[in-house]
Enzyme design. Structure first.
Site, short mmCIF file in Angstrom:
data_model
loop_
_atom_site.label_atom_id
_atom_site.label_comp_id
_atom_site.label_asym_id
_atom_site.label_seq_id
_atom_site.Cartn_x
_atom_site.Cartn_y
_atom_site.Cartn_z
CE LYS A 120 -1.35 2.51 3.16
NZ LYS A 120 -1.91 2.95 4.60
CG ASP A 138 -7.05 2.84 2.83
OD1 ASP A 138 -7.88 2.42 2.11
OD2 ASP A 138 -7.03 4.23 3.34
#
Length: 208
Positions: A120, A138
């Protein structure tokens, strides 16, 4: 979900959140990288409160690499996991200095080799910092995209891969920010505000 429906959803989210962008305050790619590492399991607002003083003291990788984690901890102790994060960003800075001349690399594999940097974080840095098209998944992106039916996946990687298939490539970064804003402002984890949702006409959750 049909691709024309996906585009309608993206258009509606763009109209609802025209200013959707990275909420972490930063002036350069180094500050962005450190801020994203600090934001794990912590709100962006919390990170933004501690980074001005941190970056004033340690404005670049070279100076941060020479810091002690205990000193860094004093600047970020109000955010979650601050002791671990202090060690990570100091070691991250050391690796930047030793392996990349103090600069943040514009390369996915190089980024994830850094302490505290996962998939991420690397995607956020490449998209926000370097202008590439990436989807960073996320908790908001994972929840919203699966809830409304953009994808049907049981983990983060499968969610990212699914979104990359259904979302036009030139809208990957935009969709990442739009889904985050929608998750924060409307499609909440425990009690989504479906009545006020701009995309409820296409949401599988409410059976349309």
């Amino acid at each position: 979900m049909r691709k024309d429906t996906v585009v309608k959803i993206l258009d509606a989210l763009r109209a609802e959140y025209p200013d959707a962008e990275c909420a972490l305050d930063h002036r350069n790619v180094f500050e962005l990288l450190v801020s994203v590492v600090l934001s794990a399991q912590t709100t962006d607002k919390g990170v933004n409160k501690v980074t001005p003083a941190l970056f004033k003291k340690y404005p670049d990788a070279k100076r941060l690499s020479k810091a002690s984690p205990d000193d860094v901890s004093n600047y970020i102790k109000t955010i979650g996991m601050y002791k671990t994060k202090s060690k990570n960003i100091v070691n991250l800075a050391k690796m930047l200095v030793e392996n990349f001349d103090g600069e943040v690399p514009q390369n996915y594999d190089a980024l994830i080799s850094l302490p505290g940097v996962g998939r991420k974080t690397a995607n956020v840095v490449l998209s926000v910092g370097f202008g590439e098209q990436h989807i960073a998944v996320d908790t908001h992106v994972f929840r919203v995209s699966n809830r409304i039916g953009l994808v049907s996946a049981d983990d983060v990687l499968k969610t990212e891969e699914g979104l990359m298939k259904v979302i036009p490539h030139d809208r990957w970064t935009e969709s990442h920010h739009s889904l985050i804003f929608h998750g924060r402002n409307c499609c909440h984890a425990r009690k989504p505000n479906c009545d006020a949702c701009p995309i409820n006409s296409w949401c599988k959750k409410i059976g349309v």
